[in-house]
Motif scaffolding. Structure first.
Motif, mmCIF file in Angstrom:
data_model
loop_
_atom_site.group_PDB
_atom_site.id
_atom_site.type_symbol
_atom_site.label_atom_id
_atom_site.label_comp_id
_atom_site.label_asym_id
_atom_site.label_seq_id
_atom_site.Cartn_x
_atom_site.Cartn_y
_atom_site.Cartn_z
ATOM 1 N N GLN A 219 40.526 34.838 33.958
ATOM 2 C CA GLN A 219 41.647 35.605 34.269
ATOM 3 C C GLN A 219 42.836 35.287 35.041
ATOM 4 O O GLN A 219 43.743 35.852 34.721
ATOM 5 C CB GLN A 219 41.070 36.947 35.082
ATOM 6 C CG GLN A 219 39.828 37.593 34.553
ATOM 7 C CD GLN A 219 39.140 38.611 35.505
ATOM 8 O OE1 GLN A 219 39.530 38.960 36.608
ATOM 9 N NE2 GLN A 219 37.972 39.114 34.836
ATOM 10 N N ILE A 220 42.634 34.413 35.933
ATOM 11 C CA ILE A 220 43.776 33.799 36.481
ATOM 12 C C ILE A 220 44.643 33.160 35.679
ATOM 13 O O ILE A 220 46.029 33.345 35.617
ATOM 14 C CB ILE A 220 43.249 32.708 37.873
ATOM 15 C CG1 ILE A 220 42.709 33.764 38.831
ATOM 16 C CG2 ILE A 220 44.558 31.764 38.392
ATOM 17 C CD1 ILE A 220 41.909 32.749 39.728
ATOM 18 N N ASP A 221 44.041 32.204 34.715
ATOM 19 C CA ASP A 221 44.772 31.692 33.597
ATOM 20 C C ASP A 221 45.536 32.474 32.587
ATOM 21 O O ASP A 221 46.708 32.432 32.556
ATOM 22 C CB ASP A 221 43.944 30.626 32.943
ATOM 23 C CG ASP A 221 43.255 29.588 33.490
ATOM 24 O OD1 ASP A 221 44.149 29.002 34.719
ATOM 25 O OD2 ASP A 221 42.550 28.939 33.184
ATOM 26 N N GLU A 222 44.869 33.640 32.527
ATOM 27 C CA GLU A 222 45.542 34.512 31.400
ATOM 28 C C GLU A 222 46.626 35.319 32.153
ATOM 29 O O GLU A 222 47.667 35.433 31.667
ATOM 30 C CB GLU A 222 44.509 35.505 30.919
ATOM 31 C CG GLU A 222 45.058 36.657 29.878
ATOM 32 C CD GLU A 222 43.931 37.581 29.573
ATOM 33 O OE1 GLU A 222 44.251 38.699 28.814
ATOM 34 O OE2 GLU A 222 42.563 37.207 29.751
ATOM 35 N N GLN A 223 46.497 35.723 33.389
ATOM 36 C CA GLN A 223 47.554 36.191 34.264
ATOM 37 C C GLN A 223 48.768 35.321 34.278
ATOM 38 O O GLN A 223 49.957 35.749 34.420
ATOM 39 C CB GLN A 223 46.993 36.855 35.444
ATOM 40 C CG GLN A 223 47.819 37.475 36.292
ATOM 41 C CD GLN A 223 48.189 38.870 35.674
ATOM 42 O OE1 GLN A 223 47.143 39.522 35.123
ATOM 43 N NE2 GLN A 223 49.524 39.218 35.753
ATOM 44 N N CYS A 224 48.219 34.132 34.462
ATOM 45 C CA CYS A 224 49.354 33.184 34.669
ATOM 46 C C CYS A 224 50.177 33.083 33.606
ATOM 47 O O CYS A 224 51.393 32.820 33.613
ATOM 48 C CB CYS A 224 48.757 31.779 35.258
ATOM 49 S SG CYS A 224 50.130 30.631 35.406
ATOM 50 N N GLN A 293 47.025 36.858 43.426
ATOM 51 C CA GLN A 293 46.009 36.189 44.261
ATOM 52 C C GLN A 293 44.529 36.573 44.164
ATOM 53 O O GLN A 293 44.428 37.569 43.532
ATOM 54 C CB GLN A 293 46.456 36.219 45.866
ATOM 55 C CG GLN A 293 46.275 37.748 46.412
ATOM 56 C CD GLN A 293 46.782 37.801 47.631
ATOM 57 O OE1 GLN A 293 46.971 37.061 48.305
ATOM 58 N NE2 GLN A 293 47.079 39.338 48.280
ATOM 59 N N PHE A 294 43.675 35.643 44.535
ATOM 60 C CA PHE A 294 42.325 36.066 44.340
ATOM 61 C C PHE A 294 41.836 36.910 45.549
ATOM 62 O O PHE A 294 42.387 36.699 46.758
ATOM 63 C CB PHE A 294 41.356 34.621 44.376
ATOM 64 C CG PHE A 294 40.080 34.893 44.409
ATOM 65 C CD1 PHE A 294 39.328 35.374 43.206
ATOM 66 C CD2 PHE A 294 39.396 34.579 45.711
ATOM 67 C CE1 PHE A 294 37.991 35.642 43.363
ATOM 68 C CE2 PHE A 294 37.990 34.753 45.728
ATOM 69 C CZ PHE A 294 37.404 35.376 44.633
ATOM 70 N N VAL A 295 41.146 37.743 45.313
ATOM 71 C CA VAL A 295 40.392 38.993 46.315
ATOM 72 C C VAL A 295 38.992 38.489 46.428
ATOM 73 O O VAL A 295 38.398 38.601 45.296
ATOM 74 C CB VAL A 295 41.004 40.168 45.868
ATOM 75 C CG1 VAL A 295 40.410 40.974 46.959
ATOM 76 C CG2 VAL A 295 42.566 40.509 45.971
ATOM 77 N N GLU A 296 38.521 38.526 47.559
ATOM 78 C CA GLU A 296 37.271 38.302 47.850
ATOM 79 C C GLU A 296 36.769 39.830 48.110
ATOM 80 O O GLU A 296 36.704 40.547 49.100
ATOM 81 C CB GLU A 296 36.784 37.615 49.106
ATOM 82 C CG GLU A 296 37.356 36.007 49.104
ATOM 83 C CD GLU A 296 36.952 35.471 50.292
ATOM 84 O OE1 GLU A 296 36.630 36.245 51.303
ATOM 85 O OE2 GLU A 296 37.170 34.376 50.631
#
Length: 674
Positions: A219-224, A293-296
């Motif tokens: 998801q981080i890669d796709e969003q990036c 950003q990543f959310v815990e």
């Protein structure tokens, strides 16, 4: 010294980063990097201002230069330890010679050697001959000789009966041995099966975490990528507009600077129109992008608690082998009961342990169960009311011995010591309070001019002794267990007393005028508050002055306490309604508080002490409140309000309570505070 040192410390830790040799007179820079004194002196001659050779932080040296820097005593100790360890010789094993004595026993013999043993005296349980039945074992109330054959036959019949009982018992024991052998044989396979099952279970959990990790990373890669594409498109659009405006600017500038009048007239309108059009064009220059950003969603700490319930070792548990240890309980505070096994760990799965608590009205009190070590558990709860509570503890649905338990919940204060008077156990105007080497509470009574020591658990008076001076005020206990007491009125000074109350020494240095509160450091140096001089005195163990602290900042200092782990001393100031913090070099660190009755506010602060965690406890003379602050002066909580509203000295007991001297209440109150 060696007992405090690690056996496996890295030798490189003892090497100076500049000369790469063992430290010689190691000095610490403000950035906490350590170097040889000579290396720093040499370094200082090469650059001004001095910079740390490691991190390049600028260092402002005092007038003493490198000599004014602090020595790294920990590194010095390690160097001493390393040298001692390298030069140590192997120890000589202890030898003991074990000896023994030979004990010989003689066999008793019948004195009538010519007669055969034909009778058995049942009273004496002895074999006798015919002559004995006439002389020493004559039949009667004391003796009963019977023919041997008769007694032997009865004994034989009894033994035959016992033989018949032995076989079933032997079979039972042999069967038990075989059962244990079968269990021993199954132990390894059981371990292997449980281990394999646990590994599969945790591998599956790990796979789920890894799968989720891959999903999040994807998801981080796709969003990036999506954001990058959008930003790149935006960038190209802006650059296009930039290129057009730059081109128009260049053309316009060339026309103005180099064009003839004819040329200006020919292209002027066209250039003007182009530039005005570009300037008037509404451009979207905002990127419209917020950093992702990543959310815990689940905090690591919360997940760690859940992990404790992910599997466990299930076994047949004998609840009767478990024991519950009840701790003292105070209203409004987290309280603990410990579940401990006796011998083998009783349980490792928290689901097998249950605890239910009810208050005096029968209302449920929530409990939490947490494993603290192999097979040992903490049962925690926060009671809202005082009185008798009932705690039921079960292991695998079985009541542990003694359950349900009666738990007496106390209010704050948990104990009040003394009442007004001059007798044993009574108090009159207590000021200073300290804790002696045995954990008991020592109190200075200004009204009775004495020191009285009380048992911290029962409040019973243990002993007392007169101080022989007017205006006794502060008290503390040194590392040897002797008492130091200040007095500020006639015959003022600082006196040292033995544990029994004998005067050992009197200090009356010229720098001292009106000593009040004091504290003794581990190295026997002393800090004394001097309200008349509006400062504090740091004294050598012999009473000589080291330095004055707080001059110009303090107005009416009353009590002092030192956090030696941080080299910070705290002083209460009644007039300023503040607590001031200084280092022992006399430099101000910070202060906190202001006049007021709200949380964190002061009304003539008096007693102050620091607990092992660095929390600061302060009592108020103006309204009797006792408050707890963090090590930086941040308000944490109100502990309570003492009788008659005038708190004086405070001290922390070894079991985590704060003892408060109540001036007007003529007593000592013990509070739970954390």
């Amino acid at each position: 010294m060696a007992s405090n040192m690690p056996d496996d410390f890295d030798e490189q830790f003892l090497a100076c980063p500049v000369c790469m040799l063992h430290f010689r007179d190691p000095k610490i820079l403000p950035c906490l990097h350590t170097f040889c004194k000579e290396c720093l002196q040499d370094w200082a001659t090469k650059q001004q201002p001095l910079e740390c050779p490691t991190c390049r932080t600028q260092v402002s040296l005092l007038d003493q230069g490198v000599d004014g820097l602090r020595t790294n005593f920990y590194v010095n100790n390690l160097l001493d330890f390393a040298a001692a360890k390298k030069g140590a010789e192997p120890g000589v094993p202890c030898q003991r010679k074990v000896g023994g004595n030979s004990i010989a026993s003689d066999t008793a013999r019948d004195k009538h050697k010519k007669y055969e043993l034909e009778f058995y005296c049942e009273s004496c349980k002895a074999l006798v001959c015919t002559a004995c039945t006439v002389v020493d074992h004559r039949p009667g109330k004391d003796h009963n000789p019977v023919e041997i054959t008769t007694v032997a036959q009865r004994r034989k019949e009894k033994l035959q009966s016992l033989l018949q009982d032995i076989d079933p018992r032997l079979n039972e024991i042999q069967a038990s041995v075989k059962a244990v052998e079968r269990k021993l044989a199954n132990l390894a396979p059981s371990k292997e099966a449980a281990t394999d099952k646990a590994k599969v279970y945790f591998c599956q959990l790990a796979d789920l975490l890894q799968k989720r990790e891959k999903e999040i990373l994807s998801q981080i890669d796709e969003q990036c990528r999506a954001d990058g594409k959008a930003l790149q498109t935006k960038k190209e659009a802006i650059e296009f507009e930039l290129a057009g405006l730059t081109s128009a600017q260049t053309f316009c500038q060339q026309a103005v600077e180099h064009g003839s009048d004819v040329h200006i007239l020919e292209v002027g309108n066209q250039v003007q129109t182009r530039v005005e059009t570009l300037l008037a064009k509404q451009l979207d220059l905002d990127s419209v992008w917020s950093e992702f950003q990543f959310v815990e969603n689940t905090a690591v700490a919360d997940f760690e608690k859940e992990v404790q319930d992910l599997g466990g070792v299930k076994t047949k548990i004998d609840a009767s082998k478990c024991k519950v240890v009840l701790k003292s309980a105070v209203q409004g505070f987290e309280c603990i009961a410990e579940l401990n096994p006796e011998g083998r760990p009783c349980v490792t799965n928290s689901k097998a342990v249950t605890a239910n608590m009810k208050d005096p009205s029968g209302t449920d009190v929530p409990t939490q169960i947490q494993m603290k070590s192999w097979g040992e558990w903490n049962i925690s709860y926060i009671p809202k009311v005082t009185g008798n509570h009932r705690l039921e503890v079960k292991v695998s649905s079985q009541q542990v011995p003694g359950s349900p338990f009666d738990v007496e919940v106390k209010g704050n204060p948990v104990l009040t010591i003394g009442r007004k008077g001059s007798g044993v156990g009574q108090l009159r105007s207590p000021t200073g309070v300290a804790v002696d080497k045995d954990g008991n509470i020592a109190v200075v009574e200004q009204g009775n001019k004495r020191v009285q020591i009380f048992d911290k658990d029962t409040g019973q008076s243990l002993r007392c002794f007169p101080v022989g001076c007017e205006g006794p005020f502060g008290i503390d206990v040194d590392s040897n267990g002797t008492f130091l007491v200040t007095s500020f009125d006639e015959n003022y000074g600082l006196r040292r007393y033995s544990k029994e109350g004998k005067v050992l020494k009197t200090y009356k240095p010229g720098c001292m005028i009106c000593p009040h509160g004091l504290t003794v450091l581990k190295d026997s140096r002393m800090v004394v508050a001097e309200p008349t001089q509006k400062l504090c005195l740091l004294l050598q163990p012999d009473g000589s002055l080291i330095r004055e602290i707080g001059m110009g900042q303090l107005q009416t200092p009353g009590f002092v306490s030192v956090d030696e782990s941080r080299d910070v001393m705290f002083v209460t100031d009644k007039s300023a309604h503040k607590v001031f913090a200084f280092d022992l070099d006399g430099n101000p660190k910070f202060d906190f508080g202001k006049e007021g009755q709200n949380d964190g506010g002061f009304q003539k602060p008096t007693g102050v002490t620091v607990d092992p965690a660095g929390n600061i406890i302060v009592g108020n003379a103006g309204d009797g409140r006792v408050q707890v602050f963090g090590s930086d002066g941040t308000f944490i909580r109100n502990v309570g309000t003492v009788q008659e509203g005038c708190a004086s000295g405070v001290a922390v007991t070894p079991d985590g309570y704060v003892a408060v001297a109540c001036w007007n209440g003529h007593c000592i109150e013990l509070y739970r505070y954390m």
